[in-house]
Design an enzyme around this catalytic site. Sequence first.
Site, PDB file in Angstrom:
ATOM      1  CG  HIS A  33      15.037  42.642   4.376  1.00 35.94           C
ATOM      2  ND1 HIS A  33      16.067  43.416   4.880  1.00 35.94           N
ATOM      3  CD2 HIS A  33      15.269  41.383   4.797  1.00 35.94           C
ATOM      4  CE1 HIS A  33      16.887  42.643   5.572  1.00 35.94           C
ATOM      5  NE2 HIS A  33      16.424  41.406   5.541  1.00 35.94           N
ATOM      6  CB  CYS A  92      22.096  44.141   6.937  1.00 42.00           C
ATOM      7  SG  CYS A  92      20.626  43.091   7.104  1.00 42.00           S
ATOM      8  CB  CYS A 121      21.744  36.602  10.877  1.00 45.82           C
ATOM      9  SG  CYS A 121      23.112  37.782  11.073  1.00 45.82           S
ATOM     10  N   GLY A 136      19.847  41.931   4.206  1.00 44.45           N
ATOM     11  CA  GLY A 136      19.486  43.172   3.530  1.00 44.45           C
ATOM     12  C   GLY A 136      20.123  43.270   2.160  1.00 44.45           C
TER      13      GLY A 136
END
Length: 262
Positions: free
Chosen positions: A144, A202, A67, A205
């Site tokens: 992803h 994110c 994260c 991301g």
Amino acid sequence: MHGLGNDFVVIDARDAAIPAMTPAVARALGDRRTGVGFDQLILLEPSATHDFRVRFFNADGSEAGACGNGSRAVALLHGAPAMVETQGGTLRLEPFEGGARVDMGSPRFEWDAIPLAYPMDTFAMPVGWESLAGPMAVNVGNPHVIFFVEDADAVELDRLGPLIEHDPLFPERVNVNVASLAGPDHLKLRVWERGAGLTRACGTGACATAVAAVRRGLVKSPVRVTLPGGDLAIAWEPGSTILMSGPAVESFRGSFRWEDYS
């Protein structure tokens, strides 16, 4: 804490024993009506090989390997450079005033490292979901897929995101990114996060999307990635690790009774 509005409950168990964190407890704490509420729960634990260990749980109770925004929050809370152990690999954290820089490690592009259900070219995947087609797949501690589109805001990500996340092509589910080019070193990005849904930002991301855009020759590093919650700076060149820089904020501190959520 939060990073660009991507919010976290951080439990520091490095020096105090706590009951085992389970998907059910994480899910109960994550309920915004009957719990505390978060996009991700972050659990800090002792480590025999690193400064400490960090675990990430999504609001649905599932555990994630990485994260990015949460890692910056951890760096700010720790207050000093650190090497930390995560499910997705080792991260190097370096806090600065109002935020942090995180070395997110090297991206992976092999189909079985994403992972996908069967071999496929991950540079331009020969698959599509309605208007979204030809994504790139990148693993940056978690999986992803990245779609480059004319207008990221025009994509019905709240509808298409869960369809793609749960497609059998992705045995461990997947984070879904839609990005549009905003300049020679600038991307606009929206993300449907695996296990959390639409979030204001994110970090992984942003990392995966910047890497994909550099590989496709769309932008040059360092890349400014604009998410609904604000901007991140991502630096990456082929063969190197990903450096992510951005803000993090402590919102408040509190306590809860463990038995109320177990």
